[in-house]
Design a protein around this motif. Structure first.
Motif, PDB file in Angstrom:
ATOM      1  N   ILE A  50       0.851  -1.185   0.000  1.00 39.07           N
ATOM      2  CA  ILE A  50       0.000   0.000   0.000  1.00 39.07           C
ATOM      3  C   ILE A  50       0.889   1.238   0.000  1.00 39.07           C
ATOM      4  CG2 ILE A  50      -1.708   1.308   1.337  1.00 39.07           C
ATOM      5  CD1 ILE A  50      -2.820  -1.181  -0.077  1.00 39.07           C
ATOM      6  N   TYR A  51       0.513   2.226  -0.799  1.00 37.52           N
ATOM      7  CA  TYR A  51       1.310   3.429  -1.006  1.00 37.52           C
ATOM      8  C   TYR A  51       0.954   4.559  -0.052  1.00 37.52           C
ATOM      9  CZ  TYR A  51       3.291   7.412  -3.528  1.00 37.52           C
ATOM     10  OH  TYR A  51       3.979   8.536  -3.862  1.00 37.52           O
ATOM     11  N   THR A  52      -0.295   4.659   0.358  1.00 35.01           N
ATOM     12  CA  THR A  52      -0.726   5.798   1.163  1.00 35.01           C
ATOM     13  C   THR A  52      -1.399   5.367   2.465  1.00 35.01           C
ATOM     14  OG1 THR A  52      -2.811   5.853  -0.033  1.00 35.01           O
ATOM     15  CG2 THR A  52      -1.099   7.308  -0.826  1.00 35.01           C
ATOM     16  N   ASP A  53      -1.274   6.178   3.483  1.00 33.87           N
ATOM     17  CA  ASP A  53      -1.948   5.927   4.758  1.00 33.87           C
ATOM     18  C   ASP A  53      -3.434   6.207   4.621  1.00 33.87           C
ATOM     19  OD1 ASP A  53       0.707   7.145   6.914  1.00 33.87           O
ATOM     20  OD2 ASP A  53       0.254   5.119   6.260  1.00 33.87           O
ATOM     21  N   VAL A  68     -14.421  -1.756   4.237  1.00 32.15           N
ATOM     22  CA  VAL A  68     -14.127  -2.877   5.128  1.00 32.15           C
ATOM     23  C   VAL A  68     -13.197  -2.402   6.240  1.00 32.15           C
ATOM     24  CG1 VAL A  68     -13.041  -5.165   5.256  1.00 32.15           C
ATOM     25  CG2 VAL A  68     -14.373  -4.528   3.239  1.00 32.15           C
ATOM     26  N   GLY A  69     -12.249  -1.558   5.881  1.00 31.47           N
ATOM     27  CA  GLY A  69     -11.279  -1.029   6.833  1.00 31.47           C
ATOM     28  C   GLY A  69     -10.272  -0.168   6.107  1.00 31.47           C
ATOM     29  N   GLN A  70      -9.276   0.283   6.836  1.00 32.59           N
ATOM     30  CA  GLN A  70      -8.250   1.125   6.233  1.00 32.59           C
ATOM     31  C   GLN A  70      -6.895   0.433   6.253  1.00 32.59           C
ATOM     32  OE1 GLN A  70      -8.472   4.937   8.250  1.00 32.59           O
ATOM     33  NE2 GLN A  70      -9.917   5.668   6.716  1.00 32.59           N
ATOM     34  N   LEU A  71      -6.117   0.710   5.206  1.00 36.68           N
ATOM     35  CA  LEU A  71      -4.776   0.168   5.078  1.00 36.68           C
ATOM     36  C   LEU A  71      -3.783   1.319   5.155  1.00 36.68           C
ATOM     37  CD1 LEU A  71      -5.474  -2.269   2.112  1.00 36.68           C
ATOM     38  CD2 LEU A  71      -5.457  -2.780   4.555  1.00 36.68           C
ATOM     39  N   TYR A  72      -2.553   0.984   5.488  1.00 34.48           N
ATOM     40  CA  TYR A  72      -1.542   2.007   5.688  1.00 34.48           C
ATOM     41  C   TYR A  72      -0.266   1.696   4.920  1.00 34.48           C
ATOM     42  CZ  TYR A  72      -4.735   3.750   9.108  1.00 34.48           C
ATOM     43  OH  TYR A  72      -5.852   4.259   9.695  1.00 34.48           O
ATOM     44  N   PHE A  73       0.570   2.731   4.750  1.00 33.73           N
ATOM     45  CA  PHE A  73       1.804   2.650   3.984  1.00 33.73           C
ATOM     46  C   PHE A  73       2.595   1.393   4.334  1.00 33.73           C
ATOM     47  CE2 PHE A  73       6.342   3.928   3.448  1.00 33.73           C
ATOM     48  CZ  PHE A  73       6.336   4.009   2.066  1.00 33.73           C
ATOM     49  N   LYS A  74       2.966   0.659   3.334  1.00 36.20           N
ATOM     50  CA  LYS A  74       3.756  -0.578   3.391  1.00 36.20           C
ATOM     51  C   LYS A  74       2.997  -1.796   3.909  1.00 36.20           C
ATOM     52  CE  LYS A  74       8.465   1.143   3.354  1.00 36.20           C
ATOM     53  NZ  LYS A  74       9.785   1.059   3.978  1.00 36.20           N
ATOM     54  N   ASP A  75       1.676  -1.711   4.077  1.00 37.03           N
ATOM     55  CA  ASP A  75       0.929  -2.935   4.390  1.00 37.03           C
ATOM     56  C   ASP A  75       1.120  -3.874   3.201  1.00 37.03           C
ATOM     57  OD1 ASP A  75      -0.091  -2.382   6.913  1.00 37.03           O
ATOM     58  OD2 ASP A  75      -2.025  -1.661   6.175  1.00 37.03           O
ATOM     59  N   PRO A  76       1.590  -5.110   3.433  1.00 34.79           N
ATOM     60  CA  PRO A  76       1.852  -6.033   2.324  1.00 34.79           C
ATOM     61  C   PRO A  76       0.569  -6.672   1.798  1.00 34.79           C
ATOM     62  CG  PRO A  76       2.398  -7.097   4.394  1.00 34.79           C
ATOM     63  CD  PRO A  76       1.973  -5.685   4.730  1.00 34.79           C
ATOM     64  N   ALA A  93      -0.404  -9.982   5.716  1.00 34.89           N
ATOM     65  CA  ALA A  93      -0.139  -9.926   7.154  1.00 34.89           C
ATOM     66  C   ALA A  93      -1.182  -9.004   7.776  1.00 34.89           C
ATOM     67  CB  ALA A  93       1.267  -9.380   7.412  1.00 34.89           C
ATOM     68  N   LYS A  94      -1.287  -9.032   9.099  1.00 36.35           N
ATOM     69  CA  LYS A  94      -2.211  -8.121   9.774  1.00 36.35           C
ATOM     70  C   LYS A  94      -1.829  -6.691   9.407  1.00 36.35           C
ATOM     71  CE  LYS A  94      -3.994  -6.840  14.286  1.00 36.35           C
ATOM     72  NZ  LYS A  94      -3.958  -7.081  15.728  1.00 36.35           N
ATOM     73  N   SER A  95      -2.824  -5.887   9.053  1.00 35.40           N
ATOM     74  CA  SER A  95      -2.552  -4.513   8.638  1.00 35.40           C
ATOM     75  C   SER A  95      -2.270  -3.629   9.845  1.00 35.40           C
ATOM     76  CB  SER A  95      -3.729  -3.938   7.854  1.00 35.40           C
ATOM     77  OG  SER A  95      -4.789  -3.615   8.728  1.00 35.40           O
ATOM     78  N   LYS A  96      -1.647  -2.499   9.581  1.00 35.74           N
ATOM     79  CA  LYS A  96      -1.377  -1.535  10.653  1.00 35.74           C
ATOM     80  C   LYS A  96      -2.678  -0.967  11.207  1.00 35.74           C
ATOM     81  CE  LYS A  96       3.026  -0.315   8.628  1.00 35.74           C
ATOM     82  NZ  LYS A  96       3.741   0.683   7.833  1.00 35.74           N
ATOM     83  N   GLY A  97      -3.758  -1.058  10.413  1.00 44.90           N
ATOM     84  CA  GLY A  97      -5.071  -0.599  10.857  1.00 44.90           C
ATOM     85  C   GLY A  97      -5.842  -1.653  11.639  1.00 44.90           C
ATOM     86  N   GLY A  98      -5.268  -2.854  11.774  1.00 44.46           N
ATOM     87  CA  GLY A  98      -5.894  -3.908  12.576  1.00 44.46           C
ATOM     88  C   GLY A  98      -6.654  -4.958  11.795  1.00 44.46           C
ATOM     89  N   LEU A  99      -6.714  -4.860  10.463  1.00 49.99           N
ATOM     90  CA  LEU A  99      -7.401  -5.884   9.677  1.00 49.99           C
ATOM     91  C   LEU A  99      -6.599  -7.178   9.702  1.00 49.99           C
ATOM     92  CD1 LEU A  99      -8.495  -3.771   6.577  1.00 49.99           C
ATOM     93  CD2 LEU A  99      -9.929  -4.585   8.445  1.00 49.99           C
ATOM     94  N   ALA A 100      -7.291  -8.291   9.767  1.00 49.49           N
ATOM     95  CA  ALA A 100      -6.643  -9.596   9.874  1.00 49.49           C
ATOM     96  C   ALA A 100      -5.957 -10.016   8.578  1.00 49.49           C
ATOM     97  CB  ALA A 100      -7.678 -10.651  10.251  1.00 49.49           C
ATOM     98  N   LYS A 101      -4.899 -10.803   8.735  1.00 47.28           N
ATOM     99  CA  LYS A 101      -4.221 -11.394   7.582  1.00 47.28           C
ATOM    100  C   LYS A 101      -5.248 -12.198   6.798  1.00 47.28           C
ATOM    101  CE  LYS A 101      -0.732 -14.840   6.428  1.00 47.28           C
ATOM    102  NZ  LYS A 101       0.296 -15.749   6.950  1.00 47.28           N
ATOM    103  N   GLY A 102      -5.192 -12.094   5.461  1.00 50.40           N
ATOM    104  CA  GLY A 102      -6.118 -12.828   4.610  1.00 50.40           C
ATOM    105  C   GLY A 102      -7.369 -12.051   4.227  1.00 50.40           C
TER     106      GLY A 102
END
Length: 119
Positions: A50-53, A68-76, A93-102
């Protein structure tokens, strides 16, 4: 040429006169059998990030899709498919915003660092 210029400048600054040797000639090229080759890293759709917070992960490939949720810079992420300017992704992997892996959803393509396909 640059070495000679540097040597002359150094000699002038030091105030000494020194015999300047011609720059060494380059070593002859190695035979083709001795040259090692470096292969480029294969390009895989699952090494994107992910490119942007605050990037919104949506249920549909449009801004009308629920968030569904938010993703943050470098979330794979893994890109599963694309449609227009949107990519259907899965979190690696689990996102910096708390979303579960998968977790899966749609992300605007402009918010993704594309897969690295270099050396």
């Amino acid at each position: 040429m640059r070495r000679i210029s540097l040597a002359l400048t150094t000699a002038a600054l030091i105030g000494t006169t020194a015999a300047l040797a011609a720059p060494a000639q380059a070593a002859p090229a190695a035979p083709a059998a001795a040259v090692s080759t470096v292969s480029a890293k294969a390009c895989h759709e699952d090494n994107a990030m992910i490119y942007t917070d605050g990037t919104r992960l949506r249920t549909k490939a449009s801004t009308s899709g629920s968030v569904v949720g938010q993703l943050y810079f470098k979330d794979p992420i893994r890109i599963l498919r694309s449609s227009g300017g949107w990519d259907y992704v899965q979190l690696k992997a689990k996102s910096k915003g708390g979303l579960a892996k998968g977790t899966r959803g749609w992300v605007s393509h402009k918010n993704i660092i594309p897969p690295f396909c270099g050396m």
